[in-house]
Scaffold this active site. Sequence first.
Site, PDB file in Angstrom:
ATOM      1  N   GLY A 179     -11.309   2.965   4.058  1.00 28.84           N
ATOM      2  CA  GLY A 179     -10.306   1.907   4.149  1.00 28.84           C
ATOM      3  C   GLY A 179      -9.338   2.176   5.286  1.00 28.84           C
ATOM      4  N   GLY A 234      -6.545  -0.100   5.791  1.00 28.11           N
ATOM      5  CA  GLY A 234      -5.324  -0.872   5.601  1.00 28.11           C
ATOM      6  C   GLY A 234      -4.133   0.042   5.840  1.00 28.11           C
ATOM      7  CG  LEU A 235      -0.076  -1.465   5.803  1.00 23.01           C
ATOM      8  CD1 LEU A 235       1.076  -2.117   5.055  1.00 23.01           C
ATOM      9  CD2 LEU A 235       0.371  -1.073   7.205  1.00 23.01           C
ATOM     10  CB  SER A 274       6.512 -15.188   2.593  1.00 22.31           C
ATOM     11  OG  SER A 274       7.440 -14.174   2.291  1.00 22.31           O
ATOM     12  NE  ARG A 320       6.243 -11.168  -5.220  1.00 23.75           N
ATOM     13  CZ  ARG A 320       5.663 -10.510  -4.229  1.00 23.75           C
ATOM     14  NH1 ARG A 320       4.588  -9.779  -4.472  1.00 23.75           N
ATOM     15  NH2 ARG A 320       6.146 -10.576  -3.020  1.00 23.75           N
ATOM     16  CG  HIS A 371      -0.018 -11.809  -4.317  1.00 21.26           C
ATOM     17  ND1 HIS A 371      -0.427 -12.155  -3.053  1.00 21.26           N
ATOM     18  CD2 HIS A 371       1.063 -11.002  -4.148  1.00 21.26           C
ATOM     19  CE1 HIS A 371       0.395 -11.592  -2.163  1.00 21.26           C
ATOM     20  NE2 HIS A 371       1.279 -10.881  -2.803  1.00 21.26           N
ATOM     21  CD  GLU A 382      -3.360  -4.706  -3.924  1.00 22.29           C
ATOM     22  OE1 GLU A 382      -3.129  -4.956  -2.727  1.00 22.29           O
ATOM     23  OE2 GLU A 382      -3.683  -5.587  -4.746  1.00 22.29           O
TER      24      GLU A 382
HETATM   25  C1  FAD Z   1      -1.078 -12.917   1.630  1.00 18.89           C
HETATM   26  C2  FAD Z   1      -0.429 -11.638   1.223  1.00 18.89           C
HETATM   27  C3  FAD Z   1       0.871 -11.345   1.598  1.00 18.89           C
HETATM   28  C4  FAD Z   1       1.471 -10.147   1.234  1.00 18.89           C
HETATM   29  N1  FAD Z   1       2.754  -9.921   1.626  1.00 18.89           N
HETATM   30  C5  FAD Z   1       3.334  -8.735   1.304  1.00 18.89           C
HETATM   31  C6  FAD Z   1       4.663  -8.434   1.747  1.00 18.89           C
HETATM   32  O1  FAD Z   1       5.324  -9.236   2.427  1.00 18.89           O
HETATM   33  N2  FAD Z   1       5.185  -7.241   1.420  1.00 18.89           N
HETATM   34  C7  FAD Z   1       4.501  -6.320   0.687  1.00 18.89           C
HETATM   35  O2  FAD Z   1       5.028  -5.243   0.445  1.00 18.89           O
HETATM   36  N3  FAD Z   1       3.244  -6.580   0.274  1.00 18.89           N
HETATM   37  C8  FAD Z   1       2.642  -7.757   0.554  1.00 18.89           C
HETATM   38  N4  FAD Z   1       1.361  -8.012   0.116  1.00 18.89           N
HETATM   39  C9  FAD Z   1       0.600  -6.956  -0.556  1.00 18.89           C
HETATM   40  C10 FAD Z   1       0.088  -5.954   0.467  1.00 18.89           C
HETATM   41  O3  FAD Z   1      -0.287  -6.619   1.648  1.00 18.89           O
HETATM   42  C11 FAD Z   1      -1.123  -5.174  -0.022  1.00 18.89           C
HETATM   43  O4  FAD Z   1      -0.913  -4.707  -1.301  1.00 18.89           O
HETATM   44  C12 FAD Z   1      -1.359  -3.969   0.879  1.00 18.89           C
HETATM   45  O5  FAD Z   1      -1.400  -4.354   2.212  1.00 18.89           O
HETATM   46  C13 FAD Z   1      -2.617  -3.229   0.505  1.00 18.89           C
HETATM   47  O6  FAD Z   1      -2.843  -2.225   1.467  1.00 18.89           O
HETATM   48  P1  FAD Z   1      -3.975  -1.150   1.263  1.00 18.89           P
HETATM   49  O7  FAD Z   1      -3.901  -0.256   2.447  1.00 18.89           O
HETATM   50  O8  FAD Z   1      -3.851  -0.518  -0.054  1.00 18.89           O
HETATM   51  O9  FAD Z   1      -5.354  -1.954   1.247  1.00 18.89           O
HETATM   52  P2  FAD Z   1      -5.973  -3.094   2.197  1.00 18.89           P
HETATM   53  O10 FAD Z   1      -5.082  -3.506   3.273  1.00 18.89           O
HETATM   54  O11 FAD Z   1      -6.507  -4.115   1.267  1.00 18.89           O
HETATM   55  O12 FAD Z   1      -7.171  -2.357   2.901  1.00 18.89           O
HETATM   56  C14 FAD Z   1      -8.360  -2.047   2.257  1.00 18.89           C
HETATM   57  C15 FAD Z   1      -9.263  -1.381   3.248  1.00 18.89           C
HETATM   58  O13 FAD Z   1     -10.378  -0.833   2.575  1.00 18.89           O
HETATM   59  C16 FAD Z   1     -11.569  -1.239   3.186  1.00 18.89           C
HETATM   60  N5  FAD Z   1     -12.570  -1.270   2.120  1.00 18.89           N
HETATM   61  C17 FAD Z   1     -12.512  -1.897   0.927  1.00 18.89           C
HETATM   62  N6  FAD Z   1     -13.608  -1.623   0.209  1.00 18.89           N
HETATM   63  C18 FAD Z   1     -14.369  -0.806   0.960  1.00 18.89           C
HETATM   64  C19 FAD Z   1     -15.627  -0.185   0.780  1.00 18.89           C
HETATM   65  N7  FAD Z   1     -16.316  -0.330  -0.347  1.00 18.89           N
HETATM   66  N8  FAD Z   1     -16.117   0.560   1.786  1.00 18.89           N
HETATM   67  C20 FAD Z   1     -15.429   0.736   2.963  1.00 18.89           C
HETATM   68  N9  FAD Z   1     -14.230   0.184   3.168  1.00 18.89           N
HETATM   69  C21 FAD Z   1     -13.713  -0.570   2.184  1.00 18.89           C
HETATM   70  C22 FAD Z   1     -11.265  -2.554   3.832  1.00 18.89           C
HETATM   71  O14 FAD Z   1     -12.159  -2.810   4.878  1.00 18.89           O
HETATM   72  C23 FAD Z   1      -9.852  -2.291   4.311  1.00 18.89           C
HETATM   73  O15 FAD Z   1      -9.897  -1.590   5.535  1.00 18.89           O
HETATM   74  C24 FAD Z   1       0.758  -9.217   0.468  1.00 18.89           C
HETATM   75  C25 FAD Z   1      -0.544  -9.499   0.075  1.00 18.89           C
HETATM   76  C26 FAD Z   1      -1.132 -10.706   0.424  1.00 18.89           C
HETATM   77  C27 FAD Z   1      -2.496 -11.016  -0.078  1.00 18.89           C
END
Ligand code: FAD
Lengths: 255, 643
Positions: free
Chosen positions: B46, B48-49, B290, B336, B407, B431
Site C-alpha cells: 500500500g 496511501g498516506l 467535504s 458524523r 465512507h 485505515e
Molecule cells: C472522499 C474522501 C474524502 C476524505 N477526506 C478526508 C479528510 O478530509 N480528512 C481525513 O482525515 N480523512 C479523510 N478521508 C479518509 C482518508 O482519506 C482515508 O482514511 C485515508 O486516506 C486512508 O489512507 P491509508 O493510507 O490507510 O489507505 P489508502 O489511501 O486507501 O491506500 C491503500 C493502499 O493500499 C493499496 N492496496 C490495497 N489493497 C492492496 C493489495 N491487496 N495489494 C497491494 N496493494 C493494495 C492501494 O493500492 C493503496 O496504495 C476521506 C476519505 C474519502 C473516501
Amino acid sequence: MTTNGHTYTLKVWRQPGADRPGRLATYTVTGISPDLSLLEALDVLNEDLIRKGEDPIAFESDCREGICGQCGIVVNGVAHGSKLGCTTCEIRMREFAPGSTITLEPFRATAFPIIKDLVINRSAFDRIIARGGYVSINTGAAPEANAIPVARDLAEKAMDAAACIGCGACVAACPNASASLFVGAKVSQLAVMPQGHAERERRVTRMVAQMDAEGFGNCSNHGECEAVCPKEIPIHVISRMRREYIRASVKSVLG
Amino acid sequence: MSDPAPITLDPRIPEGPLEHKWDTFKQEAKLVAPANRRKYTVVVVGTGLAGASAAASLAEMGYTVKSLCISDSPRRAHSIAAQGGINAAKNYQNDGDSVWRLFYDTIKGGDFRSREANVYRLAQVSASIIDHCAAQGIPFAREYGGTLSNRSFGGAQVSRTFYARGQTGQQLLLGAYGALMRQVDEGNVTLYPRREMLDLVTVDGRARGVVARNLVTGAIERYSGHAVILATGGYSTVFHLSTNAVNSNATAVWRCYKRGALFANPCFTQIHPTCIPQAGDGQSKLTLMSESLRNDGRVWVPKLKGDQRPPAQIPEDERDYYLERLYPSFGNLVPRDIASRRAKEVCDQGRGVGPGGLSVYLDFADAVKRLGEPVIRSRYANLFDMYHEITNENPYQVPMRIYPAPHYTMGGLWVDYHLMSTIPGLFVAGEANFSDHGANRLGASALMQGLADGYFVLPYTIGHYLAGIGPGAVADKDPAFDVAERGVREDVSRMLAVNGSRTVREFWHDLGRIMWNKVGMSRHEKGLSEAIAEIQSLRQEFAKNVRVSGAEGDFNKDLEFAGRVSDYLGLGELMARDALQRRESCGGHFRDESATPEGEALRDDDHFTYVAAWRYRGEGQLPDMQQEPLPFERVHPSQRSYK
Ligand SMILES: Cc1cc2nc3c(=O)[nH]c(=O)nc-3n(C[C@H](O)[C@H](O)[C@H](O)COP(=O)(O)OP(=O)(O)OC[C@H]3O[C@@H](n4cnc5c(N)ncnc54)[C@H](O)[C@@H]3O)c2cc1C
Ligand code: FES
C-alpha cells in the site's frame, strides 16, 4: 437495466497487448441514463460483454472524481474530452446527444506504451519525480511549521501548480508529446515555496534530464497541454521551468 | 473442532502515566545500528498516506524496502481523494487547543471504544506531522502574515484543521510520494506497482512476506522480508456504493485474517452525512461533499411531510433546521454518526427532499448573504463545481441535496501499541488497522492517523521488532511460499472455471443492498440475523454461479474484482456477526434496541467496554471472538452530548 435511457454508439480502441495490432471496434449501449458518467456507461457495456462471453474493454479508473489521475481516455479526439477542466471520469452522458457516436482511444505517446485497450503505462512520470520532485528532508528533521512564513499569494500560486494529478493528458495532447507542463508544474510549486529553494538548481536539472531520457518531445509552445489539462495548470509553469533551468545552468557555469 | 484456546490479547502498552508512555517506549525500545539496517527488508503493502510515509521513513533510516500497490503509480492511492483537512494540536488559533484536548475529543468522538494510550500518542505526534509536511513544501492555506490557516471540523470546538484548498489528501499524499520516490532514486526502495497482494506468508509463525499477482502479466510473484506492513486502507466497498475509490478493497486484510491475524470491531463503520445522493442504477460510487461545508452550510428539511415545493418557496418558519434545533451548542457540526442518523430519521419520517425523498438540504444562502459569494467561492469552489457537474444543479443558487453514504471503516486488523497484529512481524497502519477511532472517527483525523503511523510510530516500533529477530536471511524459496502461491493459483483458477450466469458486479450489488439495509445506519437483532443468512446463501451462489471473464495470464479487471467480491462476502458476514453480538449502541454502530429517549446511541459500558477481536477458524466454521478490555484510567466515559 433501466429501459428509459438513451442509446449510444461507442467506437473503442481494442488492442490485446503492447506489441499486438489494435483497431477500433463498434458497440451499441442502450438504456443509458444522462446522469451516468461515461465510465459508468463503459461499465454497463462491459457487463453486457461479460454476459455474452466476450472480453470486456480494459480501461482504468480509481477515484472517479477527478483527483487520482488514473483514468485518461481520448474522447472524440480530445484527451479527457472537450469539456474544459475535467477528467474522463467526470464526463457525464448528458454531455452527448442521445444516439450519438463516441470514440474512445488511449492516450498515445512513445513514452506511454499501451498495456491493453485503453490502459497505458505512465511510469515515466514516476521516474521523473524520483529525480527531484520533492524537498529532500528526512522524517524528524523539520523545523516548527510556522518558523518559515509563506506569503498567502505565494502559497496560492504554489497550490495552482501543485494541483497536477499526473494524468498525462498534457503529453497526449501535445504534438511533440512533451511532458513540460507536468514537469513545469512540480518545478514551479517547489520554486515558489521557500522550503524548496535549497535544491532548486539540482531539482530542475535532474528532472529535465530524465524527461529527455524518457523520450518525451520538446515543448514548442503549442499550448495544447494547457487546453486539455483537467486541473487547468497554467502554461506559464513551463516558462518558469525554463527560467529555473537557465538559472541553474548559469549558476553551474559561474559557480 | 474442539474449542480453541483463548488468546490473551496483550496490547503491550508501556507502564507509567499516559503522558509519558510514548517516551517510555522510545527510551526502552531496542535499536538497529545504522550500518545494519540495510540488512533488513521490510515489505510495505500500500502506498496511501500510511504506506508511503512508512516506506519513505524506513528507507531514510537505511532499511531495505519493497513497496507494492495496486495502481500504476504509488501517487494514485485512495488517500489522494481526501478533501477537507488534517487535524493537529498546534493551538495556532489560541483557542484553547492542546494535546489533551485533541486526545479527549478523539476518545469522546469515538464514543469511548478506543484505547487511551494509542489515542494519546496520536495527539502527541500530531504537531510533528504538520511540521514535517510544511517542510516538504506542501502548499497549505496561509494567513496574510504567512502563518498556517485553520478551519473547524465536526466534533470539536476549536479550529485545528490544516488544509490545502479542497485537496488536502492529494497534497499530503504527493508529499509522502515525493519522499518515497526520493528513496527509490537513492536505491533504498524498490517499487512494485500494479501488484495485488493475495496472501501473507508466515514462517515459524512470523510474517515473512507476501504473494501477489502481477496485474499486467497475471504472474503470481513472491516478496520476502523480515517484516510486513499492511497499509491497504479500509473496507467501505463491502457496501458496494461508497465514497471510496473503485479499487479500494478488503482483500489484504481479509487474507491476513484467514492466516490468523485477528479482526477487530468489523462492525464499526462510518456512514458520512454529506454525500451526493444516488441518482440511479449503474452508478459506480458515491461522491463525498467535504464535511468542511458544514462550517457554512445549514442542514434542513421541510417541517411538513411530503412538502413538494421548491426550497426557495418554503418560508423560513416552515423549515426545520433539525441539527441546530436538537444540538444548539454544536449545531451543524455534530459528529458524523449523529448527523447521518438524524438525516435518515427525517427521511424516514417522510420529510426528505429530492427524488424518492432520500436527501436533505445543505443550504448556503445565509453564508452567501453574510460573507458574499466570493468568500464562499474561495472556500469551496472545487466542491461546488463538482456538485454542479454531477447533479446539474448550481449550489450557489439552490441548496445542495445530500444523503449519508458509507465512507470509512474504524474496524480493521487488531494491533497492539506497536501497531503489530497478532501475527508477529505483521504490522498494520492507517485505515487498515482498528486502532484509534473507536466506534466513530472525527473528520480530519484519518489523514492524521495514517501519517502518524507511517512517519512517527512504525519507524520506532519496527526497529524494536527487527532488533529482536536479527537479520538472518529470508528466502522466498521457503516451502511456506510454495503453499501460499499454490493456494492463490487454485483460487484464481477456481473462480475462472465456474463459468456461471451472474456477473461479479451483480453479486457485489446484491451484497451491498443487504449491507446497506441491514448492517447500515441502524441495526437490529432480526435484521442482522437475516443479513447473515442472506450473505451465506449469496456466497454459496457465488461459488457455483459466478461468471468471470478473460484469462489468468492477462490484464484482467474482472478477475481482480472477482477476488475482491469473494472476500467481501466473507467480511460482510463477519461485520453482521460483530454487530449482532454488540447489543449496545455506540458511535456509528446504532442498535435500535439501545437508544436514549432522545434517540441517541445508548452505550452499555458494563457489558461492552471492549474491543471485539475475531479469529478465523476455517472454512465453514464459526469464528470466535476474543475480548480486549478497555480500561479507562484517565477519562471517564460519559454519555456523549453535543447539545
Ligand atoms: C472522499 C474522501 C474524502 C476524505 N477526506 C478526508 C479528510 O478530509 N480528512 C481525513 O482525515 N480523512 C479523510 N478521508 C479518509 C482518508 O482519506 C482515508 O482514511 C485515508 O486516506 C486512508 O489512507 P491509508 O493510507 O490507510 O489507505 P489508502 O489511501 O486507501 O491506500 C491503500 C493502499 O493500499 C493499496 N492496496 C490495497 N489493497 C492492496 C493489495 N491487496 N495489494 C497491494 N496493494 C493494495 C492501494 O493500492 C493503496 O496504495 C476521506 C476519505 C474519502 C473516501
Ligand atoms: S478516476 Fe481518478 S481522476 Fe479519473
